[in-house]
Design a protein around this motif. Structure first.
Motif, short mmCIF file in Angstrom:
data_model
loop_
_atom_site.label_atom_id
_atom_site.label_comp_id
_atom_site.label_asym_id
_atom_site.label_seq_id
_atom_site.Cartn_x
_atom_site.Cartn_y
_atom_site.Cartn_z
N ASN A 75 -9.15 66.18 43.96
CA ASN A 75 -10.42 65.92 43.26
C ASN A 75 -10.76 64.43 43.23
OD1 ASN A 75 -10.70 68.65 42.78
ND2 ASN A 75 -9.91 68.56 40.68
N TRP A 76 -9.75 63.58 43.35
CA TRP A 76 -9.95 62.13 43.43
C TRP A 76 -10.14 61.68 44.88
CZ3 TRP A 76 -11.45 59.08 39.77
CH2 TRP A 76 -11.01 59.22 38.46
N ASP A 116 -4.79 65.99 33.08
CA ASP A 116 -5.69 64.94 33.55
C ASP A 116 -4.87 63.98 34.42
OD1 ASP A 116 -8.09 65.73 32.16
OD2 ASP A 116 -7.12 65.05 30.32
N MET A 117 -5.48 63.55 35.51
CA MET A 117 -4.79 62.63 36.41
C MET A 117 -5.58 61.33 36.53
SD MET A 117 -3.71 63.11 40.42
CE MET A 117 -2.25 64.09 40.09
N ASP A 171 -2.02 74.90 39.86
CA ASP A 171 -3.22 75.76 39.96
C ASP A 171 -3.07 77.01 39.11
OD1 ASP A 171 -4.48 73.99 41.64
OD2 ASP A 171 -3.97 75.09 43.49
N THR A 205 -1.41 67.93 44.61
CA THR A 205 -2.10 68.90 43.76
C THR A 205 -3.62 68.85 43.96
OG1 THR A 205 -2.35 67.35 41.93
CG2 THR A 205 -0.33 68.68 41.98
N SER A 206 -4.27 69.87 43.44
CA SER A 206 -5.74 69.91 43.48
C SER A 206 -6.33 68.79 42.63
CB SER A 206 -6.25 71.27 42.99
OG SER A 206 -5.74 71.56 41.70
N LEU A 207 -5.61 68.32 41.60
CA LEU A 207 -6.10 67.21 40.78
C LEU A 207 -6.21 65.95 41.63
CD1 LEU A 207 -4.60 69.20 38.63
CD2 LEU A 207 -4.73 67.23 37.13
N ARG A 228 -3.69 72.42 30.60
CA ARG A 228 -4.66 71.57 31.29
C ARG A 228 -4.04 70.18 31.49
NH1 ARG A 228 -6.27 75.95 31.48
NH2 ARG A 228 -8.34 76.80 31.01
N ARG A 247 -3.51 67.23 28.96
CA ARG A 247 -4.74 66.97 28.20
C ARG A 247 -4.49 67.23 26.71
NH1 ARG A 247 -9.80 69.88 30.66
NH2 ARG A 247 -9.21 68.43 32.34
N THR A 263 -3.30 75.95 35.28
CA THR A 263 -4.61 75.46 34.86
C THR A 263 -5.71 76.51 35.00
OG1 THR A 263 -4.94 74.47 37.05
CG2 THR A 263 -4.08 73.04 35.31
N MET A 300 0.46 63.10 36.52
CA MET A 300 -0.62 63.62 35.69
C MET A 300 -0.11 63.75 34.26
SD MET A 300 -0.43 67.51 37.13
CE MET A 300 0.17 66.91 38.72
#
Length: 569
Positions: free
Chosen positions: A66-67, A116-117, A105, A61-63, A114, A141, A108, A138
């Motif tokens: 992002n990490w 959080d991962m 995607d 995923t995009s989450l 929403r 939120r 969100t 994930m």
């Protein structure tokens, strides 16, 4: 409506069930411009999702990106092939790996959902081929319940056993703060602030307004559906499907004591939560439950296999070849203060240092820090024919007051209620505890003596507790040298009896990669979809990581919603 003419309702899509999978499908179809109706059998919406941990397992995923975690689909495919074994379904796994990141995607960016991962949350078998240390699980939120307006009163309640003063704790950091509240000023301040906000909410609104975990996921998806003006009928069970020339065209729904014919242009999506409370199907599919009653599910009592029966009535077939028909979890049966019984899942206490599990003979049989699904399979393997399958989670006074055990909270919360009801057994010595709990005393004493020989050095040569990434993640990071191992030496000693429960059933309806239900010949049944726990699990009867029920639920709900929107009216 004249004479005996039946009341009717017209829509494009009927979604049966209001958990993650059903609401995911409804919101996706609604975004495609379809007229959607969601019906829910229970008086509250959210299903199993509302009382779950709210974690979703979706690789790539995009989450994760992002990490800085970038993995190829091949890595996750390799892992799922290893986990599913002979039950690996290449087409549906490919659909999940492709559509999962797209679904995240979409939700969100286009809805109220929403996530959080955390940087690190190991797969349950992270050391296996394709396994990962993070980037796949994930959590939803937290969500302000006031955004649901008048619908807030209708959301399913979390399990009382997983709340503190009626307050849902967010997964991860919140739990750590509450565990360390008496040892850390930072944690004490965090807990004080969280409790005071909850108290203010209760005074003002009659309940806490900070929805977390599965309650947050159910709330966010419902808000997204309400934003699209999708109606949600509560206390409205489906009594039968309407078929015409082999295609499903709608359903008969009972609402307010009257039967309503729902005519659909595109079809019906079943998301009724599987069959954890269907005694007859449990008897047929759960080897540990020969009468169907030797099983204890914390899932909603309304999850009685309606979706499977409806699909079967239209020519669908339930998967019956998986090595495990459900996602197993060890549970203990507690007595609440109002006298009712509760089912407590044992997720993280088993991994803590100073905690072991034994049989009635007083012997260990498993790595207690392994996943709940793996642990129950070990319980089954050592069970004697004809005996109730049970195990006892055991610790000393120091471990109990530091970490808690099952429903028993850590210091400074009191123990009295659980001792009085017999949920928590206590003995000044191991022999006394064994007598209280029904464990062989000599066996228990020998087991603890042998365990303690190596525990001071953080070693567990017998079962390797603490040797796996997931073990260590659920242990105590501040305890060394092994976050999962400590001697059991300071009486009094305590034990809780565990039996077998589930977090959802796996043996759902056979579907294709579009979530379309299949007939006996493997052909799609026009107008009929199954998602969530009504759909046969893509995990092959295994449990690869945190959120492997909700991840596919969100994804295949999204797939079904898109596919049904692409079908000609």
């Amino acid at each position: 409506m004249a004479g005996n003419e039946q009341e009717t309702y017209q829509c494009d899509v009927l979604v049966v069930g209001s958990g993650c999978a059903g609401l995911s499908a409804a919101v996706t179809a609604g975004h495609q411009g379809l007229k959607v109706l969601v019906v829910e059998k229970e008086p509250r919406f959210g299903g199993t999702t509302a009382r779950s941990g709210g974690w979703l397992w979706i690789p790539g995923t995009s989450l994760a990106r992002n990490w800085g975690i970038v993995e190829s689909p091949e890595q996750a495919r390799t892992y799922l092939r290893h986990e599913a074994g002979n039950s690996f379904d290449a087409a549906r796994v490919e659909a999940f790996l492709t559509a999962g990141p797209e679904a995240v995607d979409f939700f969100t960016s286009k809805t109220a959902v929403r996530f959080d991962m955390p940087l690190t949350f190991p797969d349950y078998h992270a050391e296996a081929p394709g396994g990962a240390q993070g980037g796949r699980s994930m959590v939803t939120r937290p969500f302000d319940g006031s955004e649901l307006g008048e619908h807030l009163k209708d959301i399913g309640a979390p399990l009382p056993e997983l709340t503190v003063f009626g307050m849902m704790l967010g997964s991860g950091k919140e739990i750590v703060h509450f565990m360390r509240a008496t040892k850390s000023l930072t944690s004490a301040l965090f807990v004080a602030k969280r409790l005071s906000k909850h108290l203010v909410d209760v005074i003002r609104h009659g309940r806490g307004m900070n929805l977390t975990n599965g309650n947050a996921l159910a709330g966010r998806l419902a808000k997204s559906a309400f934003d699209l003006k999708i109606p949600l009928w509560l206390s409205s069970p489906v009594r039968e499907l309407i078929s015409d020339n082999g295609a499903v065209r709608g359903a008969i729904v009972e609402r307010d004591g009257r039967k309503i014919r729902i005519n659909t242009k595109r079809g019906v999506i079943l998301a009724c939560g599987g069959f954890p409370h269907d005694v007859a199907r449990r008897k047929a599919m759960f080897p540990h439950a020969p009468t169907g009653n030797e099983h204890y599910s914390p899932g909603p009592i309304g999850n009685t296999g309606d979706g499977l029966r409806l699909a079967e009535s239209a020519g669908g077939h339930a998967e019956d070849t998986l090595p495990n028909a459900a996602a197993w979890v060890p549970v203990s049966i507690t007595t609440r203060k109002d006298g009712s019984k509760g089912v407590m899942p044992h997720f993280i206490d088993r991994a803590k240092p100073g905690v072991i599990a034994v049989t009635r003979e007083g012997v260990r049989f498993a790595n207690e820090g392994n996943s709940y699904h793996d642990f129950v399979q070990d319980m089954m393997k050592v069970a004697k024919p004809g005996e109730e399958i049970a195990a006892f989670l055991l610790c000393d006074h120091r471990a109990l007051r530091k970490y808690g055990l099952g429903c028993v909270p850590p210091f400074p919360m009191p123990l009295g209620h659980h001792l009085r009801t017999g949920y928590l057994k206590r003995g000044a010595t191991l022999a006394e505890l064994a007598a209280q709990a029904g464990i062989d005393a000599k066996g228990l004493e020998a087991t603890v003596a042998q365990f303690n020989k190596n525990a001071a050095d953080g070693q567990d040569p017998a079962f390797g507790k603490g040797s796996r990434a997931y073990n260590r993640y659920q242990g105590d990071a501040l305890h060394g040298p092994n976050p999962c191992i400590a001697p059991i030496k300071d009486g009094p000693f305590y034990a809780i009896k565990m039996v077998i429960g589930d977090l959802g059933t796996y043996a759902g309806i056979r579907t294709d990669a579009n979530a379309q239900a299949l007939d006996a010949q493997g052909r799609p049944i026009a107008g009929l979809y199954a998602v969530g726990n009504d759909m046969a699990s893509i995990m092959g009867g295994n449990y690869p990581g945190a959120g492997i029920t909700l991840g596919p639920a969100l994804t295949f709900g999204y797939i079904a919603g898109r596919h049904i929107a692409g079908q000609a009216a």
